[in-house]
Enzyme design. Structure first.
Site, PDB file in Angstrom:
ATOM      1  N   MET A  30       0.905  -1.288   0.120  1.00 31.47           N
ATOM      2  CA  MET A  30       0.189   0.028   0.077  1.00 31.47           C
ATOM      3  C   MET A  30       0.754   1.165   0.124  1.00 31.47           C
ATOM      4  SD  MET A  30      -3.448  -1.038   2.301  1.00 31.47           S
ATOM      5  CE  MET A  30      -2.952  -0.535   3.642  1.00 31.47           C
ATOM      6  N   HIS A  37       9.509  -3.055   3.308  1.00 33.93           N
ATOM      7  CA  HIS A  37       8.656  -3.176   2.187  1.00 33.93           C
ATOM      8  C   HIS A  37      10.157  -3.681   1.206  1.00 33.93           C
ATOM      9  CE1 HIS A  37       5.646  -0.542   3.249  1.00 33.93           C
ATOM     10  NE2 HIS A  37       5.068  -1.465   2.900  1.00 33.93           N
ATOM     11  N   GLU A 148       5.908 -10.917   7.429  1.00 34.25           N
ATOM     12  CA  GLU A 148       5.358 -11.810   8.614  1.00 34.25           C
ATOM     13  C   GLU A 148       4.661 -10.805   9.831  1.00 34.25           C
ATOM     14  OE1 GLU A 148       8.520 -14.196   9.962  1.00 34.25           O
ATOM     15  OE2 GLU A 148       8.090 -15.822   8.401  1.00 34.25           O
ATOM     16  N   ILE A 176      10.726  -6.635   9.866  1.00 38.98           N
ATOM     17  CA  ILE A 176      11.900  -5.906  10.207  1.00 38.98           C
ATOM     18  C   ILE A 176      11.663  -4.804  11.186  1.00 38.98           C
ATOM     19  CG2 ILE A 176      13.600  -4.360   8.937  1.00 38.98           C
ATOM     20  CD1 ILE A 176      13.656  -6.988   7.868  1.00 38.98           C
ATOM     21  N   SER A 186       4.347   1.501   7.902  1.00 42.16           N
ATOM     22  CA  SER A 186       4.026   2.737   7.334  1.00 42.16           C
ATOM     23  C   SER A 186       3.200   3.511   8.559  1.00 42.16           C
ATOM     24  CB  SER A 186       3.010   2.814   6.288  1.00 42.16           C
ATOM     25  OG  SER A 186       3.828   1.690   5.326  1.00 42.16           O
TER      26      SER A 186
HETATM   27  O1  PAF Z   1      -0.157  -5.595   3.995  1.00 41.46           O
HETATM   28  C1  PAF Z   1      -0.455  -4.946   3.126  1.00 41.46           C
HETATM   29  O2  PAF Z   1       0.287  -3.799   2.850  1.00 41.46           O
HETATM   30  C2  PAF Z   1      -1.923  -5.021   2.434  1.00 41.46           C
HETATM   31  O3  PAF Z   1      -3.006  -5.367   3.229  1.00 41.46           O
HETATM   32  C3  PAF Z   1      -1.635  -5.814   1.117  1.00 41.46           C
HETATM   33  C4  PAF Z   1      -1.436  -7.128   1.222  1.00 41.46           C
HETATM   34  C5  PAF Z   1      -0.949  -5.158   0.078  1.00 41.46           C
HETATM   35  C6  PAF Z   1      -3.249  -5.797   0.518  1.00 41.46           C
HETATM   36  O4  PAF Z   1      -3.944  -4.457   0.281  1.00 41.46           O
END
Ligand code: PAF
Length: 282
Positions: A30, A37, A148, A176, A186
């Site tokens: 997202m 990420h 995770e 992490i 975030s």
């Molecule tokens: O973990 C996330 O950031 C969201 O739930 C995902 C897996 C991108 C789905 O919108």
């Protein structure tokens, strides 16, 4: 790196790749990238011929009074990070392109989407499961990597991928942490200075429980009491959403740890709802 905003265009490229035997790695996000990420992208990059990162703040996984409109965003910074990590495609679907106005099809995994996050966010996992299924169908990746930190989410995604015969291997990316132990998220951006200073005690409390477990405590109520008493003293700004010990695969609650349990927590600190989890494995 190509930035694609049309689901149909993404699907066309990915169908071609799948037919040619090109292995795609997908990292659904997202946005507002942090090291967590970036690590998922590194894992996918290493395993795949092509790396696709999707950036979509999925409205169907937010409840009516949640932070959909406030969700932090930095498309330019995210594009720079994805490019630097070797992404071939950054998919940022244009407004309205992921759900038809009369969208009516939902993916649900009720066995796993109960308890924990579902208690205060009852429609959350229906939104997650549906959007992840759509992303997996659009991109047909060989691998898709999920963090995770959202343990329940990962279990649900594994199950739906298997149950629907989606041709993708789901890979776990490790949680992490910041240096002081706070799980990267975030939503940490919502914390004030004072809240941030206390937020490190979320994991420290779990560690107090892990220490008691190491000393031989197996009774979950007693382990919870150790964690809560630590939080009471060190995390007074925290408001517990849940503190549970669960079977790591079935997500069912456990009362005595006889083999493997995962401690999973969600605590509100100011505007942020912070998640964490930790293995209590014999
Ligand atoms: O973990 C996330 O950031 C969201 O739930 C995902 C897996 C991108 C789905 O919108």
């Amino acid at each position: 790196m190509q930035i694609i905003t049309s689901p149909a265009e993404l699907q066309k490229i990915c169908l071609q790749w799948r037919c040619e035997g090109v292995k795609v790695g997908l990292v659904p996000t997202m946005g507002y990238f942090h090291e967590g990420h970036k690590n998922l992208m590194k894992i996918a990059r290493e395993k795949s011929d092509k790396l696709i990162v999707s950036l979509f703040v999925n409205p169907t996984q937010f409840g009516a009074n949640e932070d959909l409109d406030a969700y932090p965003s930095d498309h330019e910074g995210d594009a720079n990070d994805a490019r630097a990590l070797g992404a071939d495609i950054l998919f940022i679907p244009k407004k309205g392109s992921m759900y038809a106005e009369d969208h009516a099809t939902w993916v649900e995994v009720p066995q796993l989407a109960k308890g924990l996050c579902s208690v205060t966010r009852p429609t959350h996992f229906r939104g997650v499961s549906t959007v992840v299924t759509k992303l997996l169908i659009l991109t047909l990746p060989e691998y898709a990597v999920f963090g995770e930190k959202d343990w329940q989410q990962l279990a649900i995604i594994r199950r739906l991928t298997r149950d629907l015969n989606l041709p993708t291997t789901i890979i776990n990316g490790p949680l992490i942490r910041e240096e002081d132990g706070l799980a990267m998220s975030s939503r940490n951006a919502y914390l004030t200075q004072e809240e941030r200073a206390q937020a490190k005690h979320l994991n420290a409390g779990i560690q107090a429980g892990a220490e008691a477990f190491k000393q031989g405590e197996r009774d979950v109520e007693k382990l919870k009491a150790v964690i809560r008493s630590y939080w009471k003293e060190h995390l007074p700004l925290g408001k517990e959403d849940y503190l549970e010990f669960i079977d790591p695969d079935s997500i069912e609650p456990v009362t005595t740890i006889t083999d493997k349990a995962r401690c999973a927590v969600a605590v509100y600190v100011g505007k942020a709802r912070l998640l964490d989890n930790w293995p209590f494995y014999l």
